[in-house]
Motif scaffolding. Structure first.
Motif, PDB file in Angstrom:
ATOM      1  N   ASP A  61       2.250   8.743  -5.692  1.00 43.40           N
ATOM      2  CA  ASP A  61       1.545  10.028  -5.754  1.00 43.40           C
ATOM      3  C   ASP A  61       2.466  11.181  -5.380  1.00 43.40           C
ATOM      4  O   ASP A  61       2.457  12.246  -6.009  1.00 43.40           O
ATOM      5  CB  ASP A  61       0.342  10.005  -4.811  1.00 43.40           C
ATOM      6  N   MET A  62       3.288  10.981  -4.366  1.00 43.32           N
ATOM      7  CA  MET A  62       4.198  12.031  -3.942  1.00 43.32           C
ATOM      8  C   MET A  62       5.221  12.351  -5.035  1.00 43.32           C
ATOM      9  O   MET A  62       5.521  13.513  -5.322  1.00 43.32           O
ATOM     10  CB  MET A  62       4.913  11.625  -2.657  1.00 43.32           C
ATOM     11  N   MET A  63       5.766  11.336  -5.676  1.00 46.80           N
ATOM     12  CA  MET A  63       6.730  11.553  -6.749  1.00 46.80           C
ATOM     13  C   MET A  63       6.087  12.272  -7.938  1.00 46.80           C
ATOM     14  O   MET A  63       6.692  13.141  -8.570  1.00 46.80           O
ATOM     15  CB  MET A  63       7.316  10.216  -7.201  1.00 46.80           C
ATOM     16  N   SER A  64       4.843  11.917  -8.245  1.00 43.68           N
ATOM     17  CA  SER A  64       4.147  12.585  -9.362  1.00 43.68           C
ATOM     18  C   SER A  64       3.925  14.057  -9.063  1.00 43.68           C
ATOM     19  O   SER A  64       4.115  14.936  -9.930  1.00 43.68           O
ATOM     20  CB  SER A  64       2.802  11.900  -9.627  1.00 43.68           C
ATOM     21  N   LEU A  65       3.532  14.364  -7.813  1.00 45.76           N
ATOM     22  CA  LEU A  65       3.331  15.764  -7.436  1.00 45.76           C
ATOM     23  C   LEU A  65       4.634  16.545  -7.476  1.00 45.76           C
ATOM     24  O   LEU A  65       4.675  17.697  -7.923  1.00 45.76           O
ATOM     25  CB  LEU A  65       2.700  15.841  -6.042  1.00 45.76           C
ATOM     26  N   LEU A  66       5.727  15.929  -7.002  1.00 48.63           N
ATOM     27  CA  LEU A  66       7.021  16.603  -7.059  1.00 48.63           C
ATOM     28  C   LEU A  66       7.446  16.857  -8.496  1.00 48.63           C
ATOM     29  O   LEU A  66       7.991  17.924  -8.829  1.00 48.63           O
ATOM     30  CB  LEU A  66       8.080  15.771  -6.325  1.00 48.63           C
ATOM     31  N   LEU A  67       7.207  15.891  -9.387  1.00 50.95           N
ATOM     32  CA  LEU A  67       7.556  16.061 -10.789  1.00 50.95           C
ATOM     33  C   LEU A  67       6.773  17.213 -11.401  1.00 50.95           C
ATOM     34  O   LEU A  67       7.333  18.071 -12.105  1.00 50.95           O
ATOM     35  CB  LEU A  67       7.281  14.760 -11.554  1.00 50.95           C
ATOM     36  N   CYS A  68       5.464  17.272 -11.119  1.00 52.93           N
ATOM     37  CA  CYS A  68       4.646  18.383 -11.641  1.00 52.93           C
ATOM     38  C   CYS A  68       5.128  19.718 -11.083  1.00 52.93           C
ATOM     39  O   CYS A  68       5.164  20.729 -11.792  1.00 52.93           O
ATOM     40  CB  CYS A  68       3.175  18.168 -11.286  1.00 52.93           C
ATOM     41  N   PHE A  69       5.517  19.742  -9.824  1.00 47.62           N
ATOM     42  CA  PHE A  69       5.993  20.965  -9.197  1.00 47.62           C
ATOM     43  C   PHE A  69       7.242  21.496  -9.888  1.00 47.62           C
ATOM     44  O   PHE A  69       7.335  22.675 -10.225  1.00 47.62           O
ATOM     45  CB  PHE A  69       6.264  20.702  -7.715  1.00 47.62           C
ATOM     46  N   PHE A  70       8.215  20.598 -10.151  1.00 50.16           N
ATOM     47  CA  PHE A  70       9.452  21.038 -10.791  1.00 50.16           C
ATOM     48  C   PHE A  70       9.242  21.398 -12.259  1.00 50.16           C
ATOM     49  O   PHE A  70       9.916  22.283 -12.794  1.00 50.16           O
ATOM     50  CB  PHE A  70      10.533  19.960 -10.646  1.00 50.16           C
ATOM     51  N   ARG A 111       0.812  -1.212   0.000  1.00 50.67           N
ATOM     52  CA  ARG A 111       0.000   0.000   0.000  1.00 50.67           C
ATOM     53  C   ARG A 111       0.850   1.269   0.000  1.00 50.67           C
ATOM     54  O   ARG A 111       0.467   2.291  -0.571  1.00 50.67           O
ATOM     55  CB  ARG A 111      -0.924  -0.004   1.219  1.00 50.67           C
ATOM     56  N   TRP A 112       2.006   1.236   0.638  1.00 53.21           N
ATOM     57  CA  TRP A 112       2.825   2.442   0.710  1.00 53.21           C
ATOM     58  C   TRP A 112       3.349   2.875  -0.658  1.00 53.21           C
ATOM     59  O   TRP A 112       3.691   4.033  -0.865  1.00 53.21           O
ATOM     60  CB  TRP A 112       3.995   2.238   1.665  1.00 53.21           C
ATOM     61  N   VAL A 113       3.406   1.923  -1.611  1.00 46.25           N
ATOM     62  CA  VAL A 113       3.913   2.262  -2.938  1.00 46.25           C
ATOM     63  C   VAL A 113       2.986   3.271  -3.623  1.00 46.25           C
ATOM     64  O   VAL A 113       3.431   4.178  -4.337  1.00 46.25           O
ATOM     65  CB  VAL A 113       4.077   0.988  -3.790  1.00 46.25           C
ATOM     66  N   VAL A 114       1.680   3.140  -3.404  1.00 47.65           N
ATOM     67  CA  VAL A 114       0.722   4.059  -4.032  1.00 47.65           C
ATOM     68  C   VAL A 114       0.942   5.476  -3.514  1.00 47.65           C
ATOM     69  O   VAL A 114       1.007   6.449  -4.283  1.00 47.65           O
ATOM     70  CB  VAL A 114      -0.721   3.595  -3.761  1.00 47.65           C
ATOM     71  N   THR A 115       1.104   5.616  -2.198  1.00 47.43           N
ATOM     72  CA  THR A 115       1.351   6.937  -1.620  1.00 47.43           C
ATOM     73  C   THR A 115       2.671   7.518  -2.115  1.00 47.43           C
ATOM     74  O   THR A 115       2.777   8.709  -2.443  1.00 47.43           O
ATOM     75  CB  THR A 115       1.354   6.846  -0.096  1.00 47.43           C
ATOM     76  N   PHE A 116       3.699   6.656  -2.177  1.00 45.51           N
ATOM     77  CA  PHE A 116       5.000   7.120  -2.660  1.00 45.51           C
ATOM     78  C   PHE A 116       4.917   7.564  -4.123  1.00 45.51           C
ATOM     79  O   PHE A 116       5.496   8.587  -4.517  1.00 45.51           O
ATOM     80  CB  PHE A 116       6.022   5.985  -2.503  1.00 45.51           C
TER      81      PHE A 116
END
Length: 259
Positions: free
Chosen positions: A28-37, A21-26
């Protein structure tokens, strides 16, 4: 044979199918960071001067220099400021127009028109002069004072235009002239009277003012009706930007009003 009991068989794995389950949260976090940069990169602009200074420092330090990019997307927030020098008089026309609109709203005897490089204030002639006269009425000072304040904040040319109706002036001064010549004479004297008031009372720089008479040659309405003749008797102030903008990149002069 050994008396030891056989080992029990291993218990089957109870792990859930699929990724933890933690992979899904991880993810999502990586996708948000990518969009941010990516957004940070899209908002950033390249300063060519600083880039060249940096590459020059690298060359001095390491004896090498990275190749400069062949193409560059211009920064939209700097393209107007760096590529086109807007004349101050054009900028001031915006202020003139705003103040003229306020004067028009507060005084029914004024009208305002505007174009790309000019603003025109029209004043009812009967509000400034008695019929056939060119001496400014005592109560006209409030109108001319407001116009004078605008002129003092403007840098450019202001034309003072005198307009009349088609009736020949009845004053003794104009009796020996043809009707249309008398109207030209009356229009010019009215324009000069306004100029003199602005210079003496409002300390306006007279080199900015150009008095001119159109007589009855540019009527706004028909002269067959009293209402039309009243609208034709007027004084107009035209604020015109005389400056030019030069584009050093294109090597051409851009005149105010060019499309």
């Amino acid at each position: 044979m050994s008396d030891e009991a056989p080992a029990p068989p291993p218990e089957p794995c109870k792990c859930e199918a699929g990724a933890p389950r933690w992979v899904v949260t991880f993810g999502d976090m990586m996708s948000l960071l990518l969009c941010f940069f990516v957004l940070l990169l899209s908002f950033s602009t390249t300063d060519v001067i600083k880039y060249r200074e940096l590459t020059g420092s690298l060359k001095d330090a390491f004896g090498m220099v990275r190749s400069e990019p062949e193409t560059q997307i211009p920064a939209a927030d700097n393209i107007v400021a760096t590529q086109l020098e807007i004349p101050l008089s054009l900028t001031m026309l915006v202020t003139v127009r705003a103040k003229a609109v306020r004067m028009e709203n507060s005084n029914s005897e004024l009208e305002m028109e505007a174009g790309a490089d000019w603003v025109r204030i029209k004043v009812d002639g009967d509000a400034l002069f008695e019929s056939g006269q060119y001496t400014i009425k005592p109560g006209a000072g409030s109108i001319l004072d407001g116009v004078g304040d605008i002129i003092n904040e403007f840098q450019g040319t202001v034309m003072i235009e005198g307009h009349t109706d088609s009736d020949a002036p009845t004053s003794v001064r104009f009796q020996n002239k043809e009707g249309y010549l008398g109207n030209y004479d009356l229009g010019s004297l009215r324009a000069i009277s306004v100029l003199d008031y602005l210079v003496r009372r409002k300390n306006v720089d007279r080199s900015m003012l150009v008095p001119v008479s159109f007589g009855d040659s540019k009527p706004r309405e028909t002269n067959d009706l009293p209402e039309g003749r009243a609208r034709n008797r007027r004084v107009e102030f035209e604020f015109r930007a005389s400056a030019q903008a030069f584009n050093p990149e294109l090597g051409e002069t851009i005149r105010p009003g060019d499309q």
